[in-house]
Scaffold this motif. Sequence first.
Motif, mmCIF file in Angstrom:
data_model
loop_
_atom_site.group_PDB
_atom_site.id
_atom_site.type_symbol
_atom_site.label_atom_id
_atom_site.label_comp_id
_atom_site.label_asym_id
_atom_site.label_seq_id
_atom_site.Cartn_x
_atom_site.Cartn_y
_atom_site.Cartn_z
ATOM 1 N N THR A 36 0.821 -1.212 0.000
ATOM 2 C CA THR A 36 0.000 0.000 0.000
ATOM 3 C C THR A 36 0.857 1.265 0.000
ATOM 4 O OG1 THR A 36 -1.686 -1.196 1.260
ATOM 5 C CG2 THR A 36 -1.882 1.203 1.173
ATOM 6 N N VAL A 37 1.910 1.291 0.791
ATOM 7 C CA VAL A 37 2.682 2.534 0.963
ATOM 8 C C VAL A 37 3.849 2.658 -0.008
ATOM 9 C CG1 VAL A 37 2.047 2.756 3.394
ATOM 10 C CG2 VAL A 37 4.142 1.517 2.779
ATOM 11 N N CYS A 38 4.202 1.583 -0.711
ATOM 12 C CA CYS A 38 5.346 1.608 -1.631
ATOM 13 C C CYS A 38 4.891 1.487 -3.077
ATOM 14 C CB CYS A 38 6.306 0.455 -1.345
ATOM 15 S SG CYS A 38 6.990 0.427 0.305
ATOM 16 N N MET A 39 5.526 2.244 -3.949
ATOM 17 C CA MET A 39 5.329 2.028 -5.385
ATOM 18 C C MET A 39 5.877 0.654 -5.762
ATOM 19 S SD MET A 39 3.841 4.679 -6.803
ATOM 20 C CE MET A 39 4.318 4.620 -8.522
ATOM 21 N N ARG A 40 7.009 0.319 -5.138
ATOM 22 C CA ARG A 40 7.623 -0.989 -5.359
ATOM 23 C C ARG A 40 8.559 -1.263 -4.192
ATOM 24 N NH1 ARG A 40 12.348 -2.277 -9.796
ATOM 25 N NH2 ARG A 40 13.212 -4.042 -8.657
ATOM 26 N N TRP A 41 8.721 -2.525 -3.854
ATOM 27 C CA TRP A 41 9.700 -2.888 -2.836
ATOM 28 C C TRP A 41 10.331 -4.235 -3.168
ATOM 29 C CZ3 TRP A 41 8.559 -7.118 0.562
ATOM 30 C CH2 TRP A 41 7.233 -7.579 0.507
ATOM 31 N N ASP A 42 11.620 -4.309 -2.919
ATOM 32 C CA ASP A 42 12.367 -5.549 -3.009
ATOM 33 C C ASP A 42 12.771 -5.945 -1.594
ATOM 34 O OD1 ASP A 42 12.055 -5.319 -5.737
ATOM 35 O OD2 ASP A 42 14.113 -4.659 -6.124
ATOM 36 N N VAL A 55 13.894 -11.365 7.215
ATOM 37 C CA VAL A 55 13.551 -10.547 6.050
ATOM 38 C C VAL A 55 13.964 -9.101 6.320
ATOM 39 C CG1 VAL A 55 11.640 -12.001 5.258
ATOM 40 C CG2 VAL A 55 11.188 -10.157 6.889
ATOM 41 N N PHE A 56 14.354 -8.428 5.253
ATOM 42 C CA PHE A 56 14.782 -7.034 5.327
ATOM 43 C C PHE A 56 14.139 -6.298 4.147
ATOM 44 C CE2 PHE A 56 17.392 -3.316 5.176
ATOM 45 C CZ PHE A 56 17.925 -3.145 6.441
ATOM 46 N N PRO A 57 12.993 -5.643 4.354
ATOM 47 C CA PRO A 57 12.299 -4.971 3.251
ATOM 48 C C PRO A 57 13.069 -3.743 2.768
ATOM 49 C CG PRO A 57 11.209 -4.512 5.333
ATOM 50 C CD PRO A 57 12.264 -5.523 5.634
ATOM 51 N N LEU A 58 13.039 -3.533 1.459
ATOM 52 C CA LEU A 58 13.730 -2.405 0.843
ATOM 53 C C LEU A 58 12.741 -1.628 -0.035
ATOM 54 C CD1 LEU A 58 16.992 -4.298 -0.172
ATOM 55 C CD2 LEU A 58 16.725 -2.697 1.735
ATOM 56 N N PRO A 59 12.062 -0.634 0.537
ATOM 57 C CA PRO A 59 11.123 0.178 -0.240
ATOM 58 C C PRO A 59 11.870 1.049 -1.237
ATOM 59 C CG PRO A 59 11.369 1.053 1.983
ATOM 60 C CD PRO A 59 12.143 -0.228 1.949
ATOM 61 N N GLN A 66 16.886 9.590 -9.410
ATOM 62 C CA GLN A 66 17.638 8.347 -9.300
ATOM 63 C C GLN A 66 16.945 7.370 -8.354
ATOM 64 O OE1 GLN A 66 21.421 9.933 -7.956
ATOM 65 N NE2 GLN A 66 22.268 9.782 -10.013
ATOM 66 N N LEU A 67 17.083 6.080 -8.673
ATOM 67 C CA LEU A 67 16.485 5.042 -7.851
ATOM 68 C C LEU A 67 17.180 4.984 -6.495
ATOM 69 C CD1 LEU A 67 14.430 2.659 -7.847
ATOM 70 C CD2 LEU A 67 16.353 1.190 -8.518
ATOM 71 N N GLY A 68 16.380 4.827 -5.430
ATOM 72 C CA GLY A 68 16.947 4.715 -4.097
ATOM 73 C C GLY A 68 16.080 3.868 -3.193
ATOM 74 N N VAL A 69 16.621 3.514 -2.045
ATOM 75 C CA VAL A 69 15.876 2.835 -0.985
ATOM 76 C C VAL A 69 15.456 3.905 0.009
ATOM 77 C CG1 VAL A 69 15.957 1.108 0.841
ATOM 78 C CG2 VAL A 69 17.196 0.712 -1.298
ATOM 79 N N LEU A 70 14.157 4.172 0.089
ATOM 80 C CA LEU A 70 13.666 5.330 0.834
ATOM 81 C C LEU A 70 12.500 4.944 1.737
ATOM 82 C CD1 LEU A 70 13.643 7.837 -2.180
ATOM 83 C CD2 LEU A 70 15.439 7.569 -0.465
ATOM 84 N N GLN A 71 12.510 5.470 2.960
ATOM 85 C CA GLN A 71 11.448 5.184 3.924
ATOM 86 C C GLN A 71 10.105 5.710 3.404
ATOM 87 O OE1 GLN A 71 12.562 3.584 6.642
ATOM 88 N NE2 GLN A 71 10.680 3.390 7.826
ATOM 89 N N PRO A 72 9.079 4.870 3.339
ATOM 90 C CA PRO A 72 7.780 5.334 2.827
ATOM 91 C C PRO A 72 7.054 6.217 3.844
ATOM 92 C CG PRO A 72 7.979 2.925 2.764
ATOM 93 C CD PRO A 72 9.076 3.435 3.638
#
Length: 312
Positions: A36-42, A55-59, A66-72
């Motif tokens: 719900t809160v992420c456009m995409r997450w790996d 598990v370690f979510p990467l939003p 530029q692509l980044g890992v950012l807190q939603p």
Amino acid sequence: MLRYLLYKEINEEKWNDCVSASTERIVYAFSWYLNTVCMRWDAVVEEQEGRYVSVFPLPLGRRWGQLGVLQPYFTQQLGLFTTKNTKHKNIEAYFELIPDRCKSIYLQLNTENSKVIADVEKYDQAERVTFHLDLKPKYEDLLNSYRNRHKLNKAKRASLQIKPLDNINPLVSIFKATKGKELREVKEKHYRLLARLYAILKQQNAAELLQAVDHEENTLAAALFIVQPEKIIFLFSGSSEEGRKAAAMTLILDHVISRYAGSNRVLDFEGSMVPSVAKFYANFGAAPVAYVSLSKQHKPWYLKWKEAISIS
């Protein structure tokens, strides 16, 4: 073995089973919340015998194009979630698997991670604070621990009532008319996201939306709580000018505390680093609990060039 998984490779049933069984369990990490809160997450995942054991979510998002890992938004804490079978508890090992294409990184780890985290190379570390109130004691004992009772007394003298609210629009309207005017970074897309999140939380039987109304049924304040078996999260709130004068939010929080007193839960106020807000939460007897943010910023060459020009 740790593996970096693209979203399409993640088994959501295994994921949610792992989060449920984790020491760090928190609602933000469930797949339905992240969806719900992420456009995409790996994610980085540790798997044993067909089960995820950490598990370690990467939003994922974009900053400066530029692509980044950012807190939603509406997600205070993420980080590492481990079970009794976890072998890899070094957070740095998970960060090492983040692809180089993720140029900027900003993540807020959960409070349990903060107890064991060591220096993570290449990342800036900062301590943040939330406030927790243990709801195990009976209400009378919790009430006696309030540090400032006059606001609660003021709200009671105003004869305000606490009622459920089945539509989030009044809360959003109050926030827009007050605090929202000061926060220019909060845009219409964020209010739409909040509405979607509320709908999903309702589906999961995890939402409690409350309002404080006056004798004419005018909504003076409203708040959205996430209710989980082990924790209640004070996610979002708004109070009109009249509501502030009448201490309506104090009455809402007192209502929640009285309702869940004596339960095996914690009320998480979700902050704050703002001294006046932190003091407001502490007045309910809540205690500060630290968590850590990790960041690495990479600015594209044209922004570095622009900054060099501006200071030369």
